[in-house]
Design an enzyme around this catalytic site. Structure first.
Site, PDB file in Angstrom:
ATOM      1  N   CYS A  85       0.821  -1.215   0.000  1.00  0.00           N
ATOM      2  CA  CYS A  85       0.000   0.000   0.000  1.00  0.00           C
ATOM      3  C   CYS A  85       0.863   1.277   0.000  1.00  0.00           C
ATOM      4  O   CYS A  85       1.565   1.532  -0.965  1.00  0.00           O
ATOM      5  CB  CYS A  85      -0.958  -0.048   1.189  1.00  0.00           C
ATOM      6  N   ARG A 141     -12.041   5.658  -2.867  1.00  0.00           N
ATOM      7  CA  ARG A 141     -11.200   4.657  -2.217  1.00  0.00           C
ATOM      8  C   ARG A 141     -11.641   3.277  -2.680  1.00  0.00           C
ATOM      9  O   ARG A 141     -12.841   3.016  -2.821  1.00  0.00           O
ATOM     10  CB  ARG A 141     -11.312   4.756  -0.694  1.00  0.00           C
ATOM     11  N   HIS A 181      -3.497  -5.938   1.853  1.00  0.00           N
ATOM     12  CA  HIS A 181      -3.112  -6.102   3.253  1.00  0.00           C
ATOM     13  C   HIS A 181      -4.057  -7.119   3.854  1.00  0.00           C
ATOM     14  O   HIS A 181      -4.620  -7.922   3.130  1.00  0.00           O
ATOM     15  CB  HIS A 181      -3.065  -4.749   3.983  1.00  0.00           C
TER      16      HIS A 181
END
Lengths: 431, 251
Positions: free
Chosen positions: B95, B129, B193
């Site tokens: 990320c 997002r 993640h």
């Protein structure tokens, strides 16, 4: 001990002449429609029902909260962790001096949860209300709150709510708009200090054990120094000086020592109690010893710390942990007490759908203690425990999981949706 | 067998650790120890230089302000990191860490944050997002990967690097290429993640093998169960997203 003057006027309207039954038809319709929308949202599985019902209420009667708040002196309590408990403790303390005191004791902390409580409140009177940390900025004005009690801010449900900074910034805009508003706040949390700084704030030094979300300065983004208190080497932002602090299990208010003997477990509840007693004494004028005694008599809070029956006749003690700061506190307590425990984790919408925080929590504290991984995400818990080298078994159902544990009263640590299900089934109205 | 412990560097955990990124370091260390290979986690504190003497460098996800601080620190330590990588160390970035390994990150307000250019990639802030379960299909011999993403970045790879894999569900690099991450010798970068290594033990062992050479197998029953559950959940998410887009396209 001085009680701060209450300077905020309430839009010039008389307050004692308005009663609950006097609220407008529009507001009553809005509250009912909001409740219905929330119910529909829940039974259709679209969500917890709270956000939608708040929107419906605001749409039908934009002034509903202002109208419902009239005739009440309102204290709002908010934080990432501990708001339900702090509200309950503060209500207990304030009730020793003033009646009636309305409160949302079940933890319904969005607009839709506040509205029915306010509609049913007797007035003139007080209200002590827990408010979700993202809702707080929207309700301070309509409710003409006279006191805010602000605990802590840390990461919680990053997939839904975003980053901690955004919440702190929204709080700060409230404080900037109301420099005379009285706030009782935790002096040891940099986000809270930044947020509450512009208001008329009484600081209470509680200490901060979860620092993973407070590495950088909220003002200038430099790296904070963490000695015994935080300070920014770049811009000078630092923990404010205050004569009020928590010293072990004793609250010190202007040099006066107030021992806290709680019916609730854990170090984190001393923080909650210290903030509640400070607010009761310094704002509401309650005698310190009386406030401490009232706070000490509370032993369950909206299902937290209640016990639930197990199939073998034993009972399990239920604790709620929603985020890494909360989990860390609960694990420290369970370690100190040597308690067998179920680690139950769900990741539904109301929990946050991303349990990556499991790896931020020191589950190594479970080594040598009987432990079961449970919940919808029992496999995530099992893998986390494996890498922490904690012997464990796996059983998704939390109450069945507790059966595998020894001891008179195993502990069942739950994320929010499991906790809500247990409370719905086994909770009593007063618990 | 090596005598010195494998040194696993966790770079700036206070700044780059928003999504349980410490878990990736723990998984690498434990999978060594369980094979009888000594390993230690070396935390590089924010503000300190990154040493050139570590065997693995892990960079995680971070929020905006911390990412700026981390970028400054990494630029100051660029020479050490590049030298260590050239001399055989493994770099694994997730990320924000991935974005900082690239050339640059352009924020929503147009400000440019310079990375260290270890990876031929450029990132801009996207309009939304990307949040949810992700499934990525990497080149053999790595199996399907599962992770969770939560980022606003749109990353485009240059000709100097290949992606980690094709996105089967979710967003990944989010630049329309249908790919996630970046892969080179002794380097893996990704938007996954969750954290990603506990969910994908084969990826963890791949990283270790790039330093240690071939490794004996390790019992990973619970990790594989978790991986299977998450792959299924990711596929469901993918189906739901596809169905939503189809309905939108038809009006």
């Amino acid at each position: 001990m001085p009680t701060p003057p209450r300077t905020r006027s309430r839009r010039g309207t008389g307050r004692s002449d308005v009663t609950a039954t006097g609220s407008s038809g529009r507001t009553r319709v809005a509250v009912r429609a909001g409740a219905a929308a929330g119910w529909l949202s829940r039974i259709t599985g679209r969500g917890a029902g709270a956000t939608i019902s708040g929107r419906v209420i605001n749409r039908i009667a934009p002034d509903a909260l202002a109208e419902l708040g009239r005739g009440l002196r309102i204290t709002l309590v908010s934080a990432t962790n501990g708001k339900t408990t702090t509200t309950r403790l503060l209500t207990a303390a304030v009730r020793t001096r003033a009646t009636p005191v309305a409160t949302n004791h079940t933890g319904a902390n969005l607009t839709s949860g506040l509205a029915p409580v306010l509609a049913a409140a007797r007035r003139p009177g007080l209200a002590v209300l827990e408010v979700d940390e993202r809702v707080l900025p929207r309700v301070v004005d309509p409710l003409a709150a006279e006191l805010l009690v602000l605990g802590n801010l840390s990461r919680d449900q990053l997939d839904r709510f975003g980053e901690v900074h955004a919440v702190a910034a929204a709080w700060r805009r409230v404080a900037e708009a109301h420099p005379d508003l009285h706030v009782v706040a935790n002096a040891s949390d940099p986000h809270v200090v930044h947020a509450a700084g512009p208001a008329r704030t009484t600081w209470v030094r509680l200490g901060l054990r979860w620092r993973a979300d407070a590495a950088t300065c909220p003002v200038c983004a430099a790296l904070l120094d963490w000695g015994t208190r935080f300070a920014c080497p770049a811009c000078g932002f630092a923990e404010p000086d205050t004569p009020h602090r928590l010293d072990g299990d004793t609250l010190v208010l202007d040099g006066e020592r107030v021992p806290l003997r709680l019916g609730l477990p854990g170090r984190w509840n001393l923080d909650n109690a210290a903030l509640a007693v400070a607010a009761a004494v310094l704002h509401h004028g309650v005698d310190p010893a009386v406030a401490a005694a009232a706070v000490g008599s509370v032993d369950t809070v909206a299902g937290r710390y209640m016990t639930v029956p197990l199939a073998d006749g034993r009972r399990a003690r239920v604790l709620l942990a929603k985020n890494p700061a909360g989990w860390s506190e609960v694990l420290e307590w369970a370690r100190a007490e040597g308690r067998p425990a179920v680690i139950a984790v769900n990741a539904r919408v109301a929990d946050g759908t991303d349990p990556s925080w499991l790896w931020d929590v020191p589950y190594e504290l479970r080594r040598g203690l009987p432990t079961v991984a449970a919940g919808d995400r029992s496999l995530d818990v099992a893998v986390r425990l494996r890498y922490a080298e904690v012997d464990h078994t796996v059983e998704p159902d939390p109450r069945r999981a507790a059966l595998a544990l020894p001891g008179d009263e195993p502990v069942l640590v739950c994320s929010y949706t499991q906790f809500a299900a247990l409370y719905h089934r086994f909770g009593t109205s007063d618990a | 067998m090596r005598d010195a412990p494998l040194r696993i560097g966790l770079v700036y955990p206070e700044l780059l650790g928003t999504y349980g990124d410490r878990g990736n370091a723990l998984v690498l260390a434990q999978r060594c120890r369980w094979r009888g290979i000594p390993a230690e986690i070396v935390e590089v504190a924010a503000g300190d230089p990154v040493p050139a003497t570590l065997d693995c460098y892990l960079l995680g996800g971070g929020e905006d302000d911390p990412q700026h601080l981390a970028a400054a620190g990494l630029r100051a330590s660029r020479a050490s990191l590049v030298r260590a990588h050239e001399e055989g160390a493994v770099v694994f970035a997730v990320c924000a860490g991935f974005q900082l390994l690239g050339h640059s990150y352009v924020a929503a307000d147009g400000t440019v944050l310079d990375g260290i250019g270890l990876v031929d990639a450029r990132t801009t802030a996207g309009p939304t997002r990307l949040i949810g379960e992700v499934v990525v299909e990497p080149d053999a011999p790595l199996p399907l990967l599962t992770g969770f993403e939560n980022h606003g970045g749109r990353t485009t790879l240059g000709p100097g690097v290949r992606p980690l894999g094709r996105v089967r569900a979710g967003g990944g690099n989010g630049d329309g290429s249908g790919t996630d991450g970046a892969r080179a010798d002794r380097l893996v970068a990704t938007y996954l993640h969750g954290p990603v290594l506990p969910r994908n033990p084969a990826l963890a062992d791949h990283l270790l093998a790039e330093v240690l050479g071939p490794l004996p197998p390790l019992d990973s029953v619970w990790e594989e169960r978790l991986r299977a559950e998450r792959l299924a959940a990711g596929s469901r998410t993918g189906l739901a997203r596809w169905w939503q887009q189809r309905r939108l396209a038809r009006g």
